[in-house]
Design an enzyme around this catalytic site. Structure first.
Site, PDB file in Angstrom:
ATOM      1  N   ASN A 140       0.734  -1.165  -0.002  1.00  4.87           N
ATOM      2  CA  ASN A 140      -0.230  -0.136   0.095  1.00  4.87           C
ATOM      3  C   ASN A 140       0.840   1.100   0.069  1.00  4.87           C
ATOM      4  OD1 ASN A 140      -2.368   1.783   0.213  1.00  4.87           O
ATOM      5  ND2 ASN A 140      -3.400  -0.380   1.075  1.00  4.87           N
ATOM      6  N   PRO A 177      -7.382  -1.334  -1.534  1.00  5.83           N
ATOM      7  CA  PRO A 177      -7.499   0.237  -1.930  1.00  5.83           C
ATOM      8  C   PRO A 177      -6.911   1.030  -0.951  1.00  5.83           C
ATOM      9  CG  PRO A 177      -9.585  -0.977  -2.458  1.00  5.83           C
ATOM     10  CD  PRO A 177      -8.720  -2.137  -1.634  1.00  5.83           C
ATOM     11  N   CYS A 178      -6.284   2.131  -1.326  1.00  9.18           N
ATOM     12  CA  CYS A 178      -5.954   3.173  -0.595  1.00  9.18           C
ATOM     13  C   CYS A 178      -6.372   4.479  -0.602  1.00  9.18           C
ATOM     14  CB  CYS A 178      -4.192   3.538  -0.994  1.00  9.18           C
ATOM     15  SG  CYS A 178      -4.262   4.417  -2.637  1.00  9.18           S
ATOM     16  N   ASN A 179      -7.621   4.352  -1.151  1.00 10.44           N
ATOM     17  CA  ASN A 179      -8.560   5.695  -1.394  1.00 10.44           C
ATOM     18  C   ASN A 179      -8.614   6.444  -0.045  1.00 10.44           C
ATOM     19  OD1 ASN A 179      -9.382   3.498  -2.943  1.00 10.44           O
ATOM     20  ND2 ASN A 179     -10.710   5.027  -3.875  1.00 10.44           N
ATOM     21  N   SER A 212      -4.493   7.675   1.243  1.00 10.27           N
ATOM     22  CA  SER A 212      -3.720   8.090   0.150  1.00 10.27           C
ATOM     23  C   SER A 212      -3.708   9.626   0.623  1.00 10.27           C
ATOM     24  CB  SER A 212      -4.135   8.233  -1.279  1.00 10.27           C
ATOM     25  OG  SER A 212      -3.345   9.031  -2.087  1.00 10.27           O
TER      26      SER A 212
END
EC number: 2.1.1.37
Length: 531
Positions: free
Chosen positions: A218, A489-491, A494
């Site tokens: 990630n 997912p790094c939504n 991030s």
């Protein structure tokens, strides 16, 4: 992605995994866009309401390109809302006259509004200087948070993936001392092939000392405590931070937690180009002396719109071969932001999808054709593994599975892990690929067929629907998984997301707990089968 009974569809989620903060320092999404779409879809909305929504959308559009909100509003007021080309022309003129920096008080205000703590924002400005660009200040703060986060607790997620559902009764105890190289700047990890650095030995908890191996990736610059929490769940193994600039001509800061050996790693050959000029030799002819870049920034899921490069060309033509220093500085901000390369005199262009593929280590045309649009190619590639980096880590497995490897690939994307193993010369005996996006599943399937893979590819859509019963059936059929690999997912972690950067509490990034659930289940099932 939704569980049973949930009306959400895969298209409701944005699966971006880029660390855009390094380039933009701003949120990639804004509620004003949805209000504009709603306005266009609703016949009953008043024209005044629609006009307001359009104004908001324009502001979001140009702020998203890196212009300050104040400058954007001024350009819109002077040129009206209906001519985006005139607005862009005005913005480039205004920013050419004044460097894209802010004084200390304004910078402090912007950083605080972005969600950064006051004291951390103040420290960043003092260290980097009041003339530093917002993206530099934000990058400094995120790097500091990363370092502190390795030693700071994080509150348990407060959503459907409740951390308490997965917590061990007691923390795993390592079977021996555990050493990890870390540094203030995310850099080397556990040794890089082209850098003089000592390879660090590690020992793991007994329960994960052998296969199945697992590998999790990630973004490195996550909010405080995120990597500490991930490490706690993944058997107290500390992350290895690596910047892919050591493996290609573009930066990509990522954290990796895995139980792989670290000795006798080897890079993919031939070594890919490691500088921009090596990667794109035809650009050297046009490269001005004042653009001293040797590396591209993180590859994003979007590229510069045409008006950006056109306005820069017109601006540079006004000044000849050597534009004033302040013009150079402002043009370089745009160039770095959009990863532009020189393709002619005063002529810049964004990278093409096939150039993305080359930089990320994928075969040419990996994402091309089969109904995949240009926009989808950029999005899929911007979310992908950097193949050479991952292959370097996985290279230690080459001699361990001479008859082929069984892989459980979670959040597969466009198959970066599968491509890495294939390029290492390892036979993919059985691969269960779990990927939510249909376009990505089509890309993997096409690659599998075109490379004449002899093994079995099993495609699964929703990671949340992978049950223990299914895992048990696959393990019985294959004789067990050798490697579990993926990056959730790094939504919500991030740095580019200042709207819903809720860490592992976020709706998308909480899917990390699905990765952990599946790893834990496979470990338990395969342990029981050995008894």
């Amino acid at each position: 992605m939704g569980s049973e009974g949930d009306d959400s569809s895969p298209s409701d989620y944005d699966w971006n995994t880029d660390d855009e903060l390094e380039v933009f320092g701003i949120p990639p999404s804004d509620p004003t866009i949805s209000s504009q779409e709603s306005c266009e879809d609703s016949v009953g909305e008043s024209s005044a309401s629609c006009s307001s929504a359009k104004h908001s959308k324009l502001i979001h559009l140009f702020v998203g390109m890196g212009f300050s909100r104040e400058t954007v509003i001024k350009a819109i007021d002077e040129n009206g809302r209906d001519n985006e080309e005139d607005i862009m022309e005005a913005l480039l003129t205004l920013t050419a006259e004044k460097p894209l920096t802010v004084e200390k008080d304004e910078a402090l205000s912007v950083l605080v509004n972005m969600g950064y703590p006051f004291e951390e924002a103040l420290t960043a400005i003092d260290k980097c200087g009041p003339k530093a660009h917002i993206s530099e200040l934000a990058d400094f703060i995120s790097a500091s948070q990363l370092e502190k986060g390795l030693h700071s607790p994080q509150e348990s997620p407060n959503n459907k993936h409740d951390a308490s559902d997965y917590t061990h009764e007691k923390p795993c105890q390592p079977s021996g001392e555990y050493y990890l190289h870390t540094s203030k700047k995310v850099k080397l990890g556990l040794g890089i092939f082209n850098e003089a650095s000592q390879v660090i030995s590690r020992k793991f908890p007994r329960e994960v000392a052998n296969k199945p191996y697992f590998y999790f990736e990630n973004v490195a610059l996550a909010p405080k405590g995120v990597w500490k929490t991930i490490s706690r769940f993944l058997y107290e193994i500390e992350p290895e931070y690596v910047d892919s600039k050591y493996f290609c001509a573009a930066t990509r800061k990522r954290g990796y937690i895995h139980n792989l050996p670290t000795h006798n790693r080897s890079p993919l050959l031939p070594i890919p180009p490691l500088t921009i000029q090596e990667a794109f030799p035809t650009t050297k002819k046009w490269w001005p002396s004042w653009d001293r870049r040797t590396k591209l920034n993180c590859l994003l899921t979007r590229v510069a719109p045409g008006p950006v490069t056109e306005r820069i060309r017109k601006l540079l033509e006004k000044f000849g071969d050597e534009p004033p220093l302040h013009v150079q500085e402002n043009v370089l901000v745009e160039i770095r932001k959009w990863n532009l390369v020189w393709v002619g005199k005063n002529k810049l262009a964004p990278l093409e999808p096939d150039e993305y593929e080359m930089l990320l280590g994928f075969p040419r045309d990996h994402t091309r054709g089969g109904g995949v649009t240009r926009t989808e190619r950029y999005k899929s590639l911007g979310n992908a593994f950097q193949v050479n980096t991952v292959a370097y880590h996985l290279s230690v497995l080459k001699g361990r599975f001479p008859n082929g490897i069984n892989v459980l690939s979670l959040f597969s994307g466009i198959g970066g892990a599968e491509v890495a193993l294939h390029r290492l010369g390892m036979m993919l005996k059985n691969v269960v690929s779990v990927e939510i996006a249909e376009v990505n599943r089509n890309i993997i399937r096409s690659w599998w067929e075109q490379t004449n893979q002899r093994g079995n590819l099993i495609e699964v859509e929703d990671v949340q629907k992978v049950s223990s019963n299914e895992l048990s059936q696959w393990i019985t059929k294959f004789g067990g998984f050798d490697l579990i690999i993926g990056g959730s997912p790094c939504n919500n972690i991030s740095g580019s997301n200042r709207v819903s950067r809720h860490g592992l509490e976020g709706e998308q990034s909480s899917l990390f707990y699905e990765y952990f659930r599946i790893v834990e289940a496979v470990m338990e099932i395969q342990r029981d089968e050995l008894l």
